[in-house]
Scaffold this motif. Structure first.
Motif, short mmCIF file in Angstrom:
data_model
loop_
_atom_site.label_atom_id
_atom_site.label_comp_id
_atom_site.label_asym_id
_atom_site.label_seq_id
_atom_site.Cartn_x
_atom_site.Cartn_y
_atom_site.Cartn_z
N TRP A 84 0.83 -1.20 0.00
CA TRP A 84 0.00 0.00 0.00
C TRP A 84 0.87 1.26 0.00
O TRP A 84 0.56 2.22 -0.69
N ILE A 85 1.94 1.26 0.77
CA ILE A 85 2.83 2.42 0.81
C ILE A 85 3.46 2.64 -0.57
O ILE A 85 3.58 3.77 -1.03
N ALA A 86 3.82 1.56 -1.24
CA ALA A 86 4.40 1.67 -2.58
C ALA A 86 3.37 2.10 -3.61
O ALA A 86 3.68 2.79 -4.57
N ASP A 87 2.10 1.71 -3.40
CA ASP A 87 1.03 2.02 -4.35
C ASP A 87 -0.27 2.20 -3.57
O ASP A 87 -0.95 1.22 -3.26
N PRO A 88 -0.63 3.44 -3.23
CA PRO A 88 -1.84 3.69 -2.42
C PRO A 88 -3.15 3.22 -3.03
O PRO A 88 -4.16 3.18 -2.34
N THR A 89 -3.15 2.81 -4.29
CA THR A 89 -4.38 2.25 -4.86
C THR A 89 -4.51 0.77 -4.54
O THR A 89 -5.56 0.18 -4.78
N TYR A 90 -3.47 0.18 -3.97
CA TYR A 90 -3.51 -1.23 -3.59
C TYR A 90 -4.52 -1.44 -2.47
O TYR A 90 -4.58 -0.66 -1.52
N THR A 91 -5.33 -2.47 -2.58
CA THR A 91 -6.27 -2.79 -1.50
C THR A 91 -5.74 -3.98 -0.72
O THR A 91 -5.10 -4.86 -1.26
N ASP A 92 -6.00 -3.98 0.56
CA ASP A 92 -5.48 -5.02 1.46
C ASP A 92 -6.10 -6.36 1.13
O ASP A 92 -7.18 -6.69 1.61
N LYS A 93 -5.43 -7.12 0.33
CA LYS A 93 -5.99 -8.40 -0.06
C LYS A 93 -4.98 -9.53 -0.03
O LYS A 93 -5.33 -10.68 -0.19
N PHE A 94 -3.71 -9.20 0.15
CA PHE A 94 -2.68 -10.24 0.12
C PHE A 94 -2.91 -11.22 1.25
O PHE A 94 -3.11 -10.85 2.39
N ASN A 95 -2.90 -12.47 0.92
CA ASN A 95 -3.01 -13.53 1.92
C ASN A 95 -1.90 -14.51 1.60
O ASN A 95 -1.73 -14.90 0.46
N ASN A 96 -1.15 -14.85 2.58
CA ASN A 96 -0.03 -15.74 2.32
C ASN A 96 0.02 -16.86 3.34
O ASN A 96 -0.83 -16.95 4.21
N ASN A 97 1.02 -17.64 3.21
CA ASN A 97 1.21 -18.76 4.14
C ASN A 97 2.46 -18.55 4.98
O ASN A 97 3.14 -19.51 5.33
N SER A 98 2.76 -17.31 5.28
CA SER A 98 3.95 -17.02 6.08
C SER A 98 3.87 -17.72 7.42
O SER A 98 2.85 -17.68 8.10
N ARG A 99 4.92 -18.32 7.78
CA ARG A 99 5.01 -18.99 9.08
C ARG A 99 5.55 -18.01 10.11
O ARG A 99 6.21 -17.03 9.77
N ASN A 100 5.31 -18.28 11.37
CA ASN A 100 5.88 -17.47 12.42
C ASN A 100 7.39 -17.43 12.26
O ASN A 100 8.04 -18.45 12.03
N CYS A 101 7.94 -16.23 12.37
CA CYS A 101 9.39 -15.99 12.28
C CYS A 101 10.00 -16.44 10.97
O CYS A 101 11.19 -16.69 10.90
N SER A 102 9.20 -16.54 9.91
CA SER A 102 9.77 -16.87 8.60
C SER A 102 10.57 -15.67 8.10
O SER A 102 10.48 -14.58 8.63
N ILE A 103 11.35 -15.88 7.07
CA ILE A 103 12.20 -14.81 6.55
C ILE A 103 11.52 -14.17 5.35
O ILE A 103 11.16 -14.85 4.39
N SER A 104 11.34 -12.87 5.42
CA SER A 104 10.80 -12.08 4.33
C SER A 104 11.76 -10.91 4.14
O SER A 104 12.22 -10.31 5.12
N ILE A 105 12.05 -10.56 2.92
CA ILE A 105 12.98 -9.47 2.64
C ILE A 105 12.23 -8.37 1.91
O ILE A 105 11.57 -8.63 0.89
N PHE A 106 12.31 -7.15 2.42
CA PHE A 106 11.68 -5.97 1.83
C PHE A 106 12.76 -4.95 1.54
O PHE A 106 13.66 -4.77 2.35
N HIS A 107 12.66 -4.29 0.41
CA HIS A 107 13.64 -3.27 0.04
C HIS A 107 12.96 -1.91 0.02
O HIS A 107 11.98 -1.72 -0.69
N PHE A 108 13.47 -0.98 0.81
CA PHE A 108 13.00 0.39 0.80
C PHE A 108 13.98 1.22 -0.02
O PHE A 108 15.18 1.03 0.09
N GLN A 109 13.47 2.14 -0.82
CA GLN A 109 14.35 3.04 -1.57
C GLN A 109 13.86 4.44 -1.44
O GLN A 109 12.74 4.73 -1.31
#
Length: 109
Positions: A84-109
């Motif tokens: 949403w921060i990257a694209d304010p037209t994005y609606t909250d719909k992402f659903n994933n299978n992330s496990r507790n303490c799984s590794i996700s990498i995000f890049h801010f620029q």
């Protein structure tokens, strides 16, 4: 609902006549509440403090690595908030299978 399968949460939401993103168990948060918390964390605790935005000239320059350890539900809403921060037209719909303490990498620029 803590520690119970997501299907239990879905069933409780249906029984309450609420959408999955709007339902909050007693003394709990809805997914929309968690999403708002994730947005607040990204905007106020990461971006505002560590990046030169909104007049923050005191933020150091350079790159950063942040370690956030959390549960899978917050990872899902962190991803929604990040999109949403990257694209304010994005609606909250992402659903994933992330496990507790799984590794996700995000890049801010």
């Amino acid at each position: 609902m803590q520690g119970r399968p997501l299907n239990d949460f879905k069933k409780e939401a249906e029984s309450a006549g609420a959408g999955i993103r709007d339902f909050a168990a007693p003394e709990g948060e809805s997914w929309k509440d968690v999403n708002a918390r994730a947005k607040d964390f990204i905007i106020n605790d990461i971006i505002a403090k560590h990046f030169r935005v909104n007049g923050n000239s005191e933020a150091p320059t350079g790159s950063y690595i942040f370690l956030v350890v959390t549960h899978g539900g917050f990872i899902m809403e962190f991803t929604n908030a990040f999109k949403w921060i990257a694209d304010p037209t994005y609606t909250d719909k992402f659903n994933n299978n992330s496990r507790n303490c799984s590794i996700s990498i995000f890049h801010f620029q």
